[in-house]
Design a protein around this motif. Structure first.
Motif, PDB file in Angstrom:
ATOM      1  N   LEU A  15       1.127  -1.112   0.000  1.00 24.41           N
ATOM      2  CA  LEU A  15      -0.165   0.073  -0.372  1.00 24.41           C
ATOM      3  C   LEU A  15       0.386   1.247   0.054  1.00 24.41           C
ATOM      4  CD1 LEU A  15      -3.106  -0.133   2.338  1.00 24.41           C
ATOM      5  CD2 LEU A  15      -2.918  -0.841   0.077  1.00 24.41           C
ATOM      6  N   ALA A  16       0.908   2.422  -1.054  1.00 24.48           N
ATOM      7  CA  ALA A  16       1.387   3.377  -1.211  1.00 24.48           C
ATOM      8  C   ALA A  16       0.245   4.177  -0.179  1.00 24.48           C
ATOM      9  CB  ALA A  16       1.647   3.934  -2.366  1.00 24.48           C
ATOM     10  N   ASP A  17      -0.682   4.231   0.186  1.00 21.34           N
ATOM     11  CA  ASP A  17      -1.532   5.324   1.165  1.00 21.34           C
ATOM     12  C   ASP A  17      -1.892   4.861   2.486  1.00 21.34           C
ATOM     13  OD1 ASP A  17      -2.941   7.471   2.101  1.00 21.34           O
ATOM     14  OD2 ASP A  17      -2.991   8.431   0.915  1.00 21.34           O
ATOM     15  N   PHE A  18      -1.803   4.586   3.336  1.00 18.10           N
ATOM     16  CA  PHE A  18      -2.369   3.159   4.031  1.00 18.10           C
ATOM     17  C   PHE A  18      -3.245   4.156   4.945  1.00 18.10           C
ATOM     18  CE2 PHE A  18      -3.072   1.953   9.041  1.00 18.10           C
ATOM     19  CZ  PHE A  18      -4.010   0.953   8.322  1.00 18.10           C
ATOM     20  N   ALA A  19      -3.044   5.177   5.052  1.00 18.99           N
ATOM     21  CA  ALA A  19      -4.222   6.035   5.654  1.00 18.99           C
ATOM     22  C   ALA A  19      -5.683   6.555   5.063  1.00 18.99           C
ATOM     23  CB  ALA A  19      -3.687   7.662   5.916  1.00 18.99           C
ATOM     24  N   SER A  20      -5.244   6.555   2.854  1.00 21.08           N
ATOM     25  CA  SER A  20      -6.827   6.541   2.234  1.00 21.08           C
ATOM     26  C   SER A  20      -7.622   4.855   2.315  1.00 21.08           C
ATOM     27  CB  SER A  20      -5.987   7.235   1.199  1.00 21.08           C
ATOM     28  OG  SER A  20      -5.829   8.195   1.308  1.00 21.08           O
ATOM     29  N   VAL A  37       2.962  -2.672   4.298  1.00 18.01           N
ATOM     30  CA  VAL A  37       3.180  -0.750   4.137  1.00 18.01           C
ATOM     31  C   VAL A  37       3.843  -0.725   4.965  1.00 18.01           C
ATOM     32  CG1 VAL A  37       2.318   1.585   5.474  1.00 18.01           C
ATOM     33  CG2 VAL A  37       0.824  -0.622   4.824  1.00 18.01           C
ATOM     34  N   GLN A  40       5.558   4.886   5.880  1.00 20.38           N
ATOM     35  CA  GLN A  40       4.931   6.194   6.125  1.00 20.38           C
ATOM     36  C   GLN A  40       4.971   6.456   7.081  1.00 20.38           C
ATOM     37  OE1 GLN A  40       1.080   4.575   4.164  1.00 20.38           O
ATOM     38  NE2 GLN A  40       2.192   3.433   2.732  1.00 20.38           N
ATOM     39  N   THR A  41       4.520   7.761   7.400  1.00 17.12           N
ATOM     40  CA  THR A  41       4.035   8.480   8.453  1.00 17.12           C
ATOM     41  C   THR A  41       2.808   9.242   8.252  1.00 17.12           C
ATOM     42  OG1 THR A  41       6.924   9.283   8.748  1.00 17.12           O
ATOM     43  CG2 THR A  41       4.707  10.533   9.686  1.00 17.12           C
ATOM     44  N   GLU A  42       2.064   9.040   9.855  1.00 12.19           N
ATOM     45  CA  GLU A  42       0.367   9.829   9.695  1.00 12.19           C
ATOM     46  C   GLU A  42       0.743  10.298  11.266  1.00 12.19           C
ATOM     47  OE1 GLU A  42      -1.435   9.650   7.530  1.00 12.19           O
ATOM     48  OE2 GLU A  42      -0.547   8.270   5.804  1.00 12.19           O
ATOM     49  N   GLN A  45      -3.948  11.506  12.944  1.00 12.31           N
ATOM     50  CA  GLN A  45      -4.950  10.459  12.361  1.00 12.31           C
ATOM     51  C   GLN A  45      -5.847   9.977  13.122  1.00 12.31           C
ATOM     52  OE1 GLN A  45      -6.013  10.913   8.574  1.00 12.31           O
ATOM     53  NE2 GLN A  45      -4.558  12.072   8.707  1.00 12.31           N
ATOM     54  N   CYS A  60       7.487   2.678   9.796  1.00  8.56           N
ATOM     55  CA  CYS A  60       6.072   3.129   9.710  1.00  8.56           C
ATOM     56  C   CYS A  60       6.008   3.760  11.352  1.00  8.56           C
ATOM     57  CB  CYS A  60       5.299   2.796   9.916  1.00  8.56           C
ATOM     58  SG  CYS A  60       4.735   1.666   8.495  1.00  8.56           S
TER      59      CYS A  60
END
Length: 218
Positions: A15-20, A37, A40-42, A45, A60
């Motif tokens: 996944l390139a965009d886990f949040a979406s 994943v 990635q940095t969130e 969220q 992540c």
């Protein structure tokens, strides 16, 4: 220690965009499964009630995120950061954390089954009211974390740092602290929690002070 390892599928979807992807699954009230994943940095969220299974997370960062009532099945977290995030009332089954950072993370009221935390930093975390079954903490720093009023069944600490841990009203019978750095626990008065716990001689001298006993050198 009989801990079941995560059952992660051999083929994972990156996944390139886990949040979406997570937002879409939460809207549809469906689980997110078989994912990889990485990097990635969130921040801040909201993943409330998300269900994740058969997943690998690497490098992540989830800082100050909301994972309240989230469920994780068969997940691996490697070099991940959950510092100051809210995982209250979350559920973990067959999960592994390695080289992770969970400083100040809120696990209050969560359920952990067949979970391993390896070589991780979990200082100042709140495990109050949690139910731990077949859980291993190995080479992990738990300094000033709280396990107040928790249930520890088949829970082991190995070569870990347990300094000023809050075990208030948490029975420790059968827990072996002897091969850990264990000092200054927060307990009841008198400290009934320690009944049946295993400590080494040096730890026993320190814990004797909780009973008002002064141990002099010969």
């Amino acid at each position: 220690m009989n801990i079941l390892n995560p059952k992660v599928p051999l083929a994972l979807q990156e996944l390139a965009d886990f949040a979406s992807a997570a937002a879409s699954c939460m809207t549809e009230e469906s689980p997110i499964t078989g994912i990889y994943v990485a990097d990635q940095t969130e921040n801040e969220q909201d993943f409330f009630k998300l269900e994740v299974s058969g997943a690998v997370f690497e490098r992540c960062t989830f800082e100050r995120c909301i994972f309240e009532k989230t469920s994780f099945y068969d997940c691996k977290f490697q070099n991940c950061n959950f510092s100051n995030s809210n995982l209250q009332d979350a559920y973990f089954e067959r999960c592994q954390f390695q080289f992770c950072k969970c400083i100040g993370t809120n696990f209050h009221g969560s359920v952990l089954k067949h979970v391993a935390a390896l070589q991780s930093n979990i200082q100042f975390a709140d495990f109050g009211g949690t139910k731990l079954t077949n859980v291993l903490f190995r080479e992990t720093d738990l300094t000033e974390s709280s396990f107040a009023e928790s249930s520890l069944k088949q829970t082991e600490f190995q070569n870990s740092r347990l300094i000023k841990i809050n075990f208030f009203k948490t029975p420790l019978a059968g827990v072996d602290f002897a091969k850990n750095e264990f000092a200054g626990p927060v307990l009841s008065s008198p400290p009934f929690e320690l009944q049946g716990a295993k400590v080494n001689a040096a730890q026993a001298v320190d814990l004797a002070r909780l009973l008002g006993v002064i141990v002099e050198d010969l």
